[in-house]
Design a protein around this motif. Structure first.
Motif, PDB file in Angstrom:
ATOM      1  N   ARG A   1       0.842  -1.207   0.000  1.00  0.00           N
ATOM      2  CA  ARG A   1       0.000   0.000   0.000  1.00  0.00           C
ATOM      3  C   ARG A   1       0.871   1.249   0.000  1.00  0.00           C
ATOM      4  NH1 ARG A   1      -5.313  -0.293   0.651  1.00  0.00           N
ATOM      5  NH2 ARG A   1      -6.244  -2.297   1.221  1.00  0.00           N
TER       6      ARG A   1
ATOM      7  N   ASP B   1       2.142   1.673  -3.380  1.00  0.00           N
ATOM      8  CA  ASP B   1       1.091   2.065  -4.322  1.00  0.00           C
ATOM      9  C   ASP B   1       0.905   3.582  -4.364  1.00  0.00           C
ATOM     10  OD1 ASP B   1      -0.679   1.053  -6.248  1.00  0.00           O
ATOM     11  OD2 ASP B   1      -2.393   1.252  -4.903  1.00  0.00           O
TER      12      ASP B   1
ATOM     13  N   PHE C   1      -4.061  -1.238  -5.584  1.00  0.00           N
ATOM     14  CA  PHE C   1      -5.249  -1.262  -4.722  1.00  0.00           C
ATOM     15  C   PHE C   1      -6.326  -0.330  -5.274  1.00  0.00           C
ATOM     16  CE2 PHE C   1      -1.718  -2.552  -2.052  1.00  0.00           C
ATOM     17  CZ  PHE C   1      -2.240  -3.599  -1.302  1.00  0.00           C
TER      18      PHE C   1
ATOM     19  N   ALA D   1      -9.714   1.422  -5.886  1.00  0.00           N
ATOM     20  CA  ALA D   1     -10.774   1.591  -4.892  1.00  0.00           C
ATOM     21  C   ALA D   1     -11.949   0.647  -5.118  1.00  0.00           C
ATOM     22  CB  ALA D   1     -11.252   3.043  -4.897  1.00  0.00           C
ATOM     23  N   GLU D   2     -12.290   0.405  -6.383  1.00  0.00           N
ATOM     24  CA  GLU D   2     -13.464  -0.424  -6.658  1.00  0.00           C
ATOM     25  C   GLU D   2     -13.258  -1.892  -6.286  1.00  0.00           C
ATOM     26  OE1 GLU D   2     -11.261  -0.094 -10.675  1.00  0.00           O
ATOM     27  OE2 GLU D   2     -11.558   1.067  -8.833  1.00  0.00           O
ATOM     28  N   HIS D   3     -12.013  -2.287  -6.021  1.00  0.00           N
ATOM     29  CA  HIS D   3     -11.734  -3.687  -5.685  1.00  0.00           C
ATOM     30  C   HIS D   3     -11.187  -3.856  -4.269  1.00  0.00           C
ATOM     31  CE1 HIS D   3     -12.584  -5.009  -9.708  1.00  0.00           C
ATOM     32  NE2 HIS D   3     -11.613  -4.285 -10.247  1.00  0.00           N
ATOM     33  N   GLU D   4     -11.275  -2.830  -3.451  1.00  0.00           N
ATOM     34  CA  GLU D   4     -10.658  -2.858  -2.127  1.00  0.00           C
ATOM     35  C   GLU D   4     -11.088  -4.073  -1.302  1.00  0.00           C
ATOM     36  OE1 GLU D   4      -8.515  -1.384  -0.209  1.00  0.00           O
ATOM     37  OE2 GLU D   4      -7.969   0.484  -1.210  1.00  0.00           O
TER      38      GLU D   4
ATOM     39  N   ALA E   1      -8.707  -7.312  -0.178  1.00  0.00           N
ATOM     40  CA  ALA E   1      -8.481  -7.647   1.231  1.00  0.00           C
ATOM     41  C   ALA E   1      -8.826  -9.114   1.511  1.00  0.00           C
ATOM     42  CB  ALA E   1      -9.291  -6.726   2.126  1.00  0.00           C
TER      43      ALA E   1
ATOM     44  N   THR F   1      -3.577  -6.498  -9.866  1.00  0.00           N
ATOM     45  CA  THR F   1      -3.618  -5.829  -8.566  1.00  0.00           C
ATOM     46  C   THR F   1      -2.747  -6.605  -7.577  1.00  0.00           C
ATOM     47  OG1 THR F   1      -5.466  -7.090  -7.615  1.00  0.00           O
ATOM     48  CG2 THR F   1      -6.031  -5.187  -9.021  1.00  0.00           C
TER      49      THR F   1
END
Length: 251
Positions: free
Chosen positions: A73, A76, A85, A87-90, A94, A196
């Motif tokens: 992170r 990134d 990372f 945002a739409e796949h956070e 995780a 990702t």
């Protein structure tokens, strides 16, 4: 300069290195020596008790990060390259990162148990200068370190079949996730439709099937990490992992 302390044969370190490299973040790498280097690591982390482990990233402004995902992170937010990372796949990233950790823990426990029955692998775990001095006694020292690591990560608390089921469950999930993605002509499938940190993390889950060439393992260590039956059953996944390395592993 930012410094990464890690193990050249560790998939956890490899997750951090891959993230830093793919984002083209400059850093220096320093090899950690288990047991011998632990006092200095405890001082760095200001943690005199409890578990300490690598990778550990010390940033150029003095921050200390102690988890592969946290290091990724941090990377990134710097450099350039694929966003690890988005945002739409956070939430899904995780979840997959947590799954990869369970698979890696299971693979480590299985591997360490195999190492305890392999004197050549035990000797490889001993630093070369000490190995030369100890000669045939080197495997005994290696066995002490392996048993210590099993206790450190609670790998001895679960039987081998349970660890194997955990690993296989993660492998099946990788296969199912890839099956939902349409193949591309010029790039390997990715778990979320774009590259990702989930791909980096789950690629390392395959270390317990067959380690990638990038991990610096001796022949006996590589043999102990590998599982011939799973390697045959999941040849499609190791091929996917190797394709990811060719496409996205910046060097």
């Amino acid at each position: 300069m930012t410094e990464l302390l890690g193990l050249v044969f560790s998939p956890w370190t490899e997750k951090a290195r891959w993230a830093l490299d793919v984002r083209r973040v400059p850093y220096t790498f320093r090899h950690y020596q288990p047991m011998i280097g632990e006092p200095a690591l405890r001082l760095k982390l200001r943690r005199l008790r409890g578990r300490v482990t690598v990778p550990v990233l010390t940033t150029d402004d003095g921050r200390v990060l102690t988890d592969s995902a946290d290091i990724a992170r941090w990377a990134d937010g710097r450099g350039e390259g694929p966003a690890l990372f988005p945002a739409e796949h956070e939430a899904e990233i995780a979840r997959l990162v947590a799954l990869s950790e369970r698979a890696l823990d299971a693979g480590r426990a299985l591997t360490l148990s195999r190492m305890l029955a392999d004197d050549e692998a035990l000797a490889e775990m001993t630093p070369p200068p000490i190995r030369r001095r100890l000669g045939p006694l080197a495997p005994r020292l290696g066995a002490l370190g392996i048993r210590r690591t099993l206790r450190k990560y609670d790998g001895h608390r679960t039987d081998g079949e349970a660890h194997r089921r955990t690993l296989v469950s993660a492998l099946e999930e990788i296969r199912a996730a890839l099956a939902r993605r349409a193949p591309a002509e010029d790039a390997p499938r990715t778990l979320l439709g774009r590259f990702t940190f989930a791909d980096i993390a789950m690629a390392q889950a395959l270390v317990g099937v067959e380690p990638p060439a990038e991990l610096k393992l001796g022949p006996a260590g590589r043999r102990c990490w590998s599982d011939p039956e799973l390697r045959e059953r999941y040849a499609d996944l190791t091929a996917w992992r190797d394709a990811l390395y060719r496409a996205f592993r910046a060097r």
